[in-house]
Design a protein around this motif. Sequence first.
Motif, PDB file in Angstrom:
ATOM      1  N   UNK A  37       0.825  -1.207   0.000  1.00 37.58           N
ATOM      2  CA  UNK A  37       0.000   0.000   0.000  1.00 37.58           C
ATOM      3  C   UNK A  37       0.861   1.260   0.000  1.00 37.58           C
ATOM      4  N   UNK A  38       0.399   2.247  -0.740  1.00 44.13           N
ATOM      5  CA  UNK A  38       1.087   3.536  -0.818  1.00 44.13           C
ATOM      6  C   UNK A  38       0.154   4.580  -0.218  1.00 44.13           C
ATOM      7  N   UNK A  39       0.669   5.354   0.730  1.00 44.06           N
ATOM      8  CA  UNK A  39      -0.118   6.420   1.349  1.00 44.06           C
ATOM      9  C   UNK A  39       0.629   7.728   1.179  1.00 44.06           C
ATOM     10  N   UNK A  40      -0.096   8.728   0.678  1.00 50.16           N
ATOM     11  CA  UNK A  40       0.425  10.086   0.606  1.00 50.16           C
ATOM     12  C   UNK A  40      -0.366  10.887   1.642  1.00 50.16           C
ATOM     13  N   UNK A  41       0.330  11.372   2.645  1.00 45.91           N
ATOM     14  CA  UNK A  41      -0.299  12.030   3.783  1.00 45.91           C
ATOM     15  C   UNK A  41      -0.676  13.472   3.475  1.00 45.91           C
ATOM     16  N   UNK A  42      -1.522  14.073   4.337  1.00 45.59           N
ATOM     17  CA  UNK A  42      -1.909  15.469   4.131  1.00 45.59           C
ATOM     18  C   UNK A  42      -0.698  16.396   4.112  1.00 45.59           C
ATOM     19  N   UNK A  43      -0.856  17.547   3.471  1.00 43.15           N
ATOM     20  CA  UNK A  43       0.244  18.503   3.422  1.00 43.15           C
ATOM     21  C   UNK A  43       0.698  18.915   4.818  1.00 43.15           C
ATOM     22  N   UNK A  44       2.010  19.031   4.966  1.00 43.38           N
ATOM     23  CA  UNK A  44       2.588  19.491   6.230  1.00 43.38           C
ATOM     24  C   UNK A  44       2.682  21.011   6.197  1.00 43.38           C
ATOM     25  N   UNK A  45       2.969  21.629   7.320  1.00 42.89           N
ATOM     26  CA  UNK A  45       3.136  23.087   7.341  1.00 42.89           C
ATOM     27  C   UNK A  45       4.237  23.581   6.400  1.00 42.89           C
ATOM     28  N   UNK A  46       5.195  22.714   6.053  1.00 45.85           N
ATOM     29  CA  UNK A  46       6.263  23.118   5.137  1.00 45.85           C
ATOM     30  C   UNK A  46       5.857  22.978   3.676  1.00 45.85           C
ATOM     31  N   UNK A  47       4.673  22.422   3.422  1.00 46.16           N
ATOM     32  CA  UNK A  47       4.168  22.301   2.059  1.00 46.16           C
ATOM     33  C   UNK A  47       4.358  20.941   1.438  1.00 46.16           C
ATOM     34  N   UNK A  48       5.152  20.073   2.019  1.00 47.78           N
ATOM     35  CA  UNK A  48       5.363  18.742   1.475  1.00 47.78           C
ATOM     36  C   UNK A  48       4.356  17.739   2.016  1.00 47.78           C
ATOM     37  N   UNK A  49       4.353  16.555   1.433  1.00 48.23           N
ATOM     38  CA  UNK A  49       3.476  15.473   1.864  1.00 48.23           C
ATOM     39  C   UNK A  49       4.320  14.213   2.050  1.00 48.23           C
ATOM     40  N   UNK A  50       4.222  13.591   3.241  1.00 48.77           N
ATOM     41  CA  UNK A  50       4.961  12.351   3.491  1.00 48.77           C
ATOM     42  C   UNK A  50       4.424  11.256   2.591  1.00 48.77           C
TER      43      UNK A  50
END
Length: 73
Positions: free
Chosen positions: A5-18
Motif C-alpha cells: 500500500x502507498x499512502x500520501x499524507x496530508x500537506x505538512x506546514x512546510x508544504x510537502x506530503x509524506x
Amino acid sequence: MSAPPVIVYPPSPTGGRRVRVGGEILGLAHSLGDVVEFLRRAGLEGLDEDDVARSELIEWRGGGPGVWPEPAG
C-alpha cells in the motif's frame, strides 16, 4: 504478489506530503514528480505522473494528487 500500500499524507506546514510504502516512510514529496521518484526507488518502476494521479494503489489523505500547497512563510 500484490504491490504494497502507498499512502500520501496530508500537506505538512512546510508544504510537502509524506509518502509511505508498506511500513516505510520514503520521504517528503513536494510534487507528483517526487512521488514518482520515491516509488521508483521503492521498486515500482515504469510509472509517470499521470499513472500516480490515477492509481488506485495510492491512498491520498488530506487532498488528492492535485493538492500541493506552497510552504508557509
